[in-house]
Design a protein around this motif. Structure first.
Motif, mmCIF file in Angstrom:
data_model
loop_
_atom_site.group_PDB
_atom_site.id
_atom_site.type_symbol
_atom_site.label_atom_id
_atom_site.label_comp_id
_atom_site.label_asym_id
_atom_site.label_seq_id
_atom_site.Cartn_x
_atom_site.Cartn_y
_atom_site.Cartn_z
ATOM 1 N N ASP A 13 -13.220 -17.007 -5.466
ATOM 2 C CA ASP A 13 -13.046 -18.377 -5.967
ATOM 3 C C ASP A 13 -14.232 -18.854 -6.799
ATOM 4 O OD1 ASP A 13 -15.045 -18.834 -4.149
ATOM 5 O OD2 ASP A 13 -13.985 -20.379 -3.016
ATOM 6 N N LYS A 46 -22.423 -9.483 6.794
ATOM 7 C CA LYS A 46 -21.168 -8.743 6.634
ATOM 8 C C LYS A 46 -21.221 -7.742 5.487
ATOM 9 C CE LYS A 46 -17.958 -11.913 8.843
ATOM 10 N NZ LYS A 46 -16.918 -12.936 8.616
ATOM 11 N N GLN A 83 -19.336 -14.000 16.639
ATOM 12 C CA GLN A 83 -19.538 -15.364 17.100
ATOM 13 C C GLN A 83 -18.502 -15.725 18.175
ATOM 14 O OE1 GLN A 83 -19.043 -17.895 13.718
ATOM 15 N NE2 GLN A 83 -20.610 -19.280 14.465
HETATM 16 P P1 ADP Z 1 -18.399 -17.625 10.211
HETATM 17 O O1 ADP Z 1 -19.743 -18.220 9.906
HETATM 18 O O2 ADP Z 1 -17.805 -18.118 11.495
HETATM 19 O O3 ADP Z 1 -18.282 -16.162 10.026
HETATM 20 P P2 ADP Z 1 -16.729 -17.840 7.901
HETATM 21 O O4 ADP Z 1 -17.332 -16.637 7.320
HETATM 22 O O5 ADP Z 1 -15.272 -17.850 8.215
HETATM 23 O O6 ADP Z 1 -17.474 -18.333 9.200
HETATM 24 O O7 ADP Z 1 -17.052 -19.051 6.997
HETATM 25 C C1 ADP Z 1 -18.349 -19.469 6.718
HETATM 26 C C2 ADP Z 1 -18.327 -20.596 5.746
HETATM 27 O O8 ADP Z 1 -17.595 -20.225 4.593
HETATM 28 C C3 ADP Z 1 -17.672 -21.833 6.281
HETATM 29 O O9 ADP Z 1 -18.408 -22.945 5.852
HETATM 30 C C4 ADP Z 1 -16.296 -21.809 5.686
HETATM 31 O O10 ADP Z 1 -15.806 -23.101 5.498
HETATM 32 C C5 ADP Z 1 -16.521 -21.114 4.363
HETATM 33 N N1 ADP Z 1 -15.378 -20.323 3.959
HETATM 34 C C6 ADP Z 1 -14.808 -19.342 4.677
HETATM 35 N N2 ADP Z 1 -13.784 -18.845 4.024
HETATM 36 C C7 ADP Z 1 -13.716 -19.521 2.868
HETATM 37 C C8 ADP Z 1 -12.852 -19.458 1.742
HETATM 38 N N3 ADP Z 1 -11.840 -18.600 1.664
HETATM 39 N N4 ADP Z 1 -13.068 -20.280 0.724
HETATM 40 C C9 ADP Z 1 -14.081 -21.149 0.762
HETATM 41 N N5 ADP Z 1 -14.937 -21.254 1.787
HETATM 42 C C10 ADP Z 1 -14.738 -20.448 2.819
#
Ligand code: ADP
Ligand code: ADP
Length: 228
Positions: A13, A46, A83
């Protein structure tokens, strides 16, 4: 042990989550990635096991360039603690821990011995817990099983993404103590994500502070205290 060379990550994105970072994580150290929410910690973590692709730059594990070709093999050498507690609910504790050893075709006896050794290591009595289901354990105990599972096949690298965040303060503190004694007992390279500075100071051999996808500072806890 793990080297980032000019690594950037852009999501489809258009969000640039990590901007041109250079990092050298040493063998056997406990390396903490810290910073406010959204600064790129999880993305950085990751990328190590390629749960996220790299847009630019190079990543090396033990001097080997990580690529689409060798990542599957390299992943065997990386334990991952999430997590959210992510045990399979229909499987027993022992079966959850045995997943990777079974994929590696270890002998039944070796797996059994290893399960008991690991449960003991994370402070759970094997006799009492190995045949239980995850739902019969507290959150803190489940997360300990998560740690045992990540260690199961003895990988040299362990990644942990805020493993305590879903826990109550008491379990959190206990598990912190467990990790401290664990890192003294087993020689592994840990990469640990947190947004909690006191946790970083307690656990880290070195701390990497990130902001807006960039590295602000890398140093020992002492160096962080000295910085005005
Ligand atoms: P975590 O830290 O639990 O691994 P994620 O990797 O799912 O969390 O997400 C981390 C951050 O990225 C969060 O603030 C989330 O809102 C944002 N995020 C996750 N997926 C997307 C996406 N597809 N588009 C935009 N922001 C995202
Ligand atoms: P942290 O772990 O430090 O909270 P993340 O690495 O999860 O940070 O996220 C870094 C940035 O990338 C944030 O702006 C986040 O919203 C964004 N992000 C994370 N995952 C995605 C995704 N899958 N798609 C788009 N943007 C993402």
């Amino acid at each position: 042990m793990i080297t980032f060379k000019n690594v950037s990550k852009q999501y489809p994105d258009g969000t640039t989550a990590v901007k041109n970072i250079n990092l050298e994580i040493k063998e056997g150290e406990f390396f903490v990635l810290i910073g406010p929410s959204g600064c790129g910690k999880t993305t950085t973590l990751k990328m190590i096991n390629r749960l996220h692709d790299i847009t630019e730059g190079e990543l090396y594990i033990k001097d080997k360039l990580v690529s689409a070709h060798n990542i599957h093999k390299l992943r065997w050498n990386i334990g991952y603690v999430l997590q959210q507690i992510a045990l399979f609910p229909h499987m027993t504790i022992a079966e959850n821990i045995a997943i990777v050893p079974e994929m590696k075709h270890w002998k039944k006896n070796k797996i059994k011995t290893r399960i008991d050794e690991l449960l003991t290591l994370v402070g759970l009595d094997p006799k009492q817990y190995r045949n239980r289901k995850p739902s019969e354990l507290s959150g803190g105990q489940q997360q300990r099983v998560g740690v045992a599972r990540a260690l199961a096949a003895d990988p040299p690298v362990i990644l942990m993404d805020e493993p305590f965040s879903a826990l109550d303060p008491l379990s959190r503190e206990q598990l912190q103590q467990d990790i401290i004694s664990l890192k003294e007992k087993i020689k592994k390279t840990f990469v640990f994500v947190t947004h909690d500075m006191s946790e970083a100071m307690t656990l880290g051999d070195r701390i990497c502070l990130m902001k807006d996808g960039e590295i602000v500072q890398v140093g020992t806890p002492e160096e962080f205290i000295q910085k005005p």
